[in-house]
Design a protein around this motif. Sequence first.
Motif, PDB file in Angstrom:
ATOM      1  N   HIS A  18       0.848  -1.202   0.000  1.00 17.94           N
ATOM      2  CA  HIS A  18       0.000   0.000   0.000  1.00 17.94           C
ATOM      3  C   HIS A  18       0.877   1.244   0.000  1.00 17.94           C
ATOM      4  O   HIS A  18       1.886   1.309   0.705  1.00 17.94           O
ATOM      5  N   SER A  19       0.465   2.232  -0.787  1.00 14.62           N
ATOM      6  CA  SER A  19       1.128   3.537  -0.737  1.00 14.62           C
ATOM      7  C   SER A  19       0.070   4.612  -0.542  1.00 14.62           C
ATOM      8  O   SER A  19      -1.065   4.475  -0.992  1.00 14.62           O
ATOM      9  N   SER A  20       0.465   5.649   0.161  1.00 22.65           N
ATOM     10  CA  SER A  20      -0.391   6.801   0.399  1.00 22.65           C
ATOM     11  C   SER A  20       0.435   8.018   0.022  1.00 22.65           C
ATOM     12  O   SER A  20       1.502   8.244   0.587  1.00 22.65           O
ATOM     13  N   TRP A  21      -0.044   8.781  -0.965  1.00 24.08           N
ATOM     14  CA  TRP A  21       0.758   9.902  -1.452  1.00 24.08           C
ATOM     15  C   TRP A  21      -0.170  10.987  -1.989  1.00 24.08           C
ATOM     16  O   TRP A  21      -1.351  10.775  -2.163  1.00 24.08           O
ATOM     17  N   GLY A  22       0.406  12.159  -2.236  1.00 27.35           N
ATOM     18  CA  GLY A  22      -0.356  13.242  -2.842  1.00 27.35           C
ATOM     19  C   GLY A  22      -0.024  14.586  -2.238  1.00 27.35           C
ATOM     20  O   GLY A  22       0.536  14.683  -1.152  1.00 27.35           O
ATOM     21  N   TYR A  23      -0.356  15.624  -2.972  1.00 22.39           N
ATOM     22  CA  TYR A  23      -0.162  16.999  -2.548  1.00 22.39           C
ATOM     23  C   TYR A  23      -1.539  17.640  -2.499  1.00 22.39           C
ATOM     24  O   TYR A  23      -2.224  17.694  -3.514  1.00 22.39           O
ATOM     25  N   ASP A  24      -1.977  18.102  -1.344  1.00 26.35           N
ATOM     26  CA  ASP A  24      -3.313  18.666  -1.119  1.00 26.35           C
ATOM     27  C   ASP A  24      -4.429  17.637  -1.267  1.00 26.35           C
ATOM     28  O   ASP A  24      -5.588  17.997  -1.380  1.00 26.35           O
ATOM     29  N   GLN A  25      -4.079  16.371  -1.340  1.00 27.74           N
ATOM     30  CA  GLN A  25      -5.053  15.290  -1.391  1.00 27.74           C
ATOM     31  C   GLN A  25      -4.314  14.002  -1.042  1.00 27.74           C
ATOM     32  O   GLN A  25      -3.095  13.958  -1.097  1.00 27.74           O
ATOM     33  N   THR A  26      -5.051  12.975  -0.691  1.00 30.75           N
ATOM     34  CA  THR A  26      -4.435  11.687  -0.375  1.00 30.75           C
ATOM     35  C   THR A  26      -4.877  10.655  -1.401  1.00 30.75           C
ATOM     36  O   THR A  26      -6.075  10.456  -1.611  1.00 30.75           O
ATOM     37  N   ASN A  27      -3.912  10.044  -2.054  1.00 33.03           N
ATOM     38  CA  ASN A  27      -4.173   8.960  -2.999  1.00 33.03           C
ATOM     39  C   ASN A  27      -3.732   7.661  -2.346  1.00 33.03           C
ATOM     40  O   ASN A  27      -2.648   7.595  -1.772  1.00 33.03           O
ATOM     41  N   ALA A  28      -4.556   6.638  -2.434  1.00 32.90           N
ATOM     42  CA  ALA A  28      -4.212   5.322  -1.894  1.00 32.90           C
ATOM     43  C   ALA A  28      -4.084   4.358  -3.069  1.00 32.90           C
ATOM     44  O   ALA A  28      -5.033   4.162  -3.820  1.00 32.90           O
ATOM     45  N   ASP A  29      -2.896   3.791  -3.238  1.00 33.54           N
ATOM     46  CA  ASP A  29      -2.657   2.816  -4.298  1.00 33.54           C
ATOM     47  C   ASP A  29      -2.204   1.502  -3.678  1.00 33.54           C
ATOM     48  O   ASP A  29      -1.552   1.482  -2.629  1.00 33.54           O
ATOM     49  N   PHE A  30      -2.549   0.415  -4.341  1.00 33.76           N
ATOM     50  CA  PHE A  30      -2.185  -0.920  -3.877  1.00 33.76           C
ATOM     51  C   PHE A  30      -1.510  -1.670  -5.018  1.00 33.76           C
ATOM     52  O   PHE A  30      -1.884  -1.517  -6.182  1.00 33.76           O
ATOM     53  N   TYR A  31      -0.532  -2.494  -4.671  1.00 36.42           N
ATOM     54  CA  TYR A  31       0.225  -3.279  -5.645  1.00 36.42           C
ATOM     55  C   TYR A  31       0.325  -4.708  -5.132  1.00 36.42           C
ATOM     56  O   TYR A  31       0.620  -4.927  -3.962  1.00 36.42           O
ATOM     57  N   GLN A  32       0.092  -5.680  -6.017  1.00 36.03           N
ATOM     58  CA  GLN A  32       0.152  -7.088  -5.627  1.00 36.03           C
ATOM     59  C   GLN A  32       1.383  -7.739  -6.231  1.00 36.03           C
ATOM     60  O   GLN A  32       1.679  -7.557  -7.416  1.00 36.03           O
ATOM     61  N   CYS A  33       2.094  -8.510  -5.412  1.00 32.84           N
ATOM     62  CA  CYS A  33       3.270  -9.245  -5.879  1.00 32.84           C
ATOM     63  C   CYS A  33       2.813 -10.411  -6.753  1.00 32.84           C
ATOM     64  O   CYS A  33       2.019 -11.241  -6.321  1.00 32.84           O
ATOM     65  N   VAL A  34       3.340 -10.468  -7.993  1.00 31.98           N
ATOM     66  CA  VAL A  34       2.954 -11.536  -8.918  1.00 31.98           C
ATOM     67  C   VAL A  34       4.125 -12.450  -9.269  1.00 31.98           C
ATOM     68  O   VAL A  34       3.928 -13.501  -9.879  1.00 31.98           O
ATOM     69  N   ALA A  35       5.354 -12.052  -8.913  1.00 35.73           N
ATOM     70  CA  ALA A  35       6.531 -12.884  -9.178  1.00 35.73           C
ATOM     71  C   ALA A  35       7.651 -12.453  -8.242  1.00 35.73           C
ATOM     72  O   ALA A  35       7.696 -11.306  -7.776  1.00 35.73           O
ATOM     73  N   ILE A  36       8.572 -13.381  -7.979  1.00 37.64           N
ATOM     74  CA  ILE A  36       9.675 -13.130  -7.047  1.00 37.64           C
ATOM     75  C   ILE A  36      10.984 -13.578  -7.675  1.00 37.64           C
ATOM     76  O   ILE A  36      11.047 -14.619  -8.320  1.00 37.64           O
ATOM     77  N   SER A  37      12.022 -12.760  -7.487  1.00 42.37           N
ATOM     78  CA  SER A  37      13.387 -13.201  -7.786  1.00 42.37           C
ATOM     79  C   SER A  37      14.204 -12.971  -6.514  1.00 42.37           C
ATOM     80  O   SER A  37      13.649 -12.647  -5.474  1.00 42.37           O
ATOM     81  N   ASN A  38      15.506 -13.089  -6.586  1.00 44.55           N
ATOM     82  CA  ASN A  38      16.329 -13.045  -5.373  1.00 44.55           C
ATOM     83  C   ASN A  38      16.157 -11.769  -4.552  1.00 44.55           C
ATOM     84  O   ASN A  38      15.920 -11.826  -3.358  1.00 44.55           O
ATOM     85  N   ALA A  39      16.299 -10.608  -5.163  1.00 42.68           N
ATOM     86  CA  ALA A  39      16.189  -9.347  -4.427  1.00 42.68           C
ATOM     87  C   ALA A  39      15.006  -8.515  -4.902  1.00 42.68           C
ATOM     88  O   ALA A  39      14.614  -7.565  -4.253  1.00 42.68           O
ATOM     89  N   GLN A  40      14.450  -8.865  -6.060  1.00 40.06           N
ATOM     90  CA  GLN A  40      13.362  -8.087  -6.637  1.00 40.06           C
ATOM     91  C   GLN A  40      12.050  -8.852  -6.587  1.00 40.06           C
ATOM     92  O   GLN A  40      12.024 -10.070  -6.457  1.00 40.06           O
ATOM     93  N   ILE A  41      10.973  -8.072  -6.718  1.00 41.94           N
ATOM     94  CA  ILE A  41       9.658  -8.660  -6.918  1.00 41.94           C
ATOM     95  C   ILE A  41       9.029  -7.973  -8.118  1.00 41.94           C
ATOM     96  O   ILE A  41       9.436  -6.872  -8.505  1.00 41.94           O
ATOM     97  N   THR A  42       8.057  -8.624  -8.717  1.00 42.03           N
ATOM     98  CA  THR A  42       7.275  -8.016  -9.780  1.00 42.03           C
ATOM     99  C   THR A  42       5.896  -7.764  -9.213  1.00 42.03           C
ATOM    100  O   THR A  42       5.293  -8.655  -8.602  1.00 42.03           O
ATOM    101  N   VAL A  43       5.411  -6.525  -9.364  1.00 41.79           N
ATOM    102  CA  VAL A  43       4.103  -6.148  -8.833  1.00 41.79           C
ATOM    103  C   VAL A  43       3.234  -5.593  -9.941  1.00 41.79           C
ATOM    104  O   VAL A  43       3.729  -5.131 -10.970  1.00 41.79           O
ATOM    105  N   ARG A  44       1.926  -5.644  -9.687  1.00 45.10           N
ATOM    106  CA  ARG A  44       0.950  -5.003 -10.576  1.00 45.10           C
ATOM    107  C   ARG A  44       0.002  -4.187  -9.715  1.00 45.10           C
ATOM    108  O   ARG A  44      -0.396  -4.609  -8.624  1.00 45.10           O
ATOM    109  N   LYS A  45      -0.351  -3.021 -10.225  1.00 45.36           N
ATOM    110  CA  LYS A  45      -1.279  -2.140  -9.520  1.00 45.36           C
ATOM    111  C   LYS A  45      -2.661  -2.791  -9.490  1.00 45.36           C
ATOM    112  O   LYS A  45      -3.064  -3.467 -10.431  1.00 45.36           O
ATOM    113  N   LEU A  46      -3.381  -2.579  -8.373  1.00 45.85           N
ATOM    114  CA  LEU A  46      -4.703  -3.167  -8.188  1.00 45.85           C
ATOM    115  C   LEU A  46      -5.812  -2.123  -8.275  1.00 45.85           C
ATOM    116  O   LEU A  46      -5.624  -0.959  -7.924  1.00 45.85           O
TER     117      LEU A  46
END
Length: 107
Positions: A18-46
């Motif tokens: 989950h991320s919460s960001w914005g200037y003069d407003q709050t945006n809530a975005d979510f990302y789901q992990c769909v793949a894993i490697s050693n140090a990285q992950i692959t995510v897609r926005k939900l």
Amino acid sequence: EVLTEEPKHSVKIGDIFHSSWGYDQTNADFYQCVAISNAQITVRKLTTQHVSVDTVMPMKDSFRGEAIKKLVQVSYDGVPMIKITSYERAYLWDGKPKEETPAWMGH
């Protein structure tokens, strides 16, 4: 990408960030992990759904946008974190609804 050694993080496929960001407003975005490697992950926005006027929840497996690879970091309190952009960081989601500025208030 094939996992060649034990991952350097605790993230699992299906985990949501989950991320919460914005200037003069709050945006809530979510990302789901769909793949894993050693140090990285692959995510897609939900896609999100409103649970009240100013709170949203992610819709698991309801993807929008392309997959992106991100390096998994750890926040100061030990929570897995990924840097989405220079102004947006997403943390492993705690499962609770998140606040977002309603559309009629400048969203």
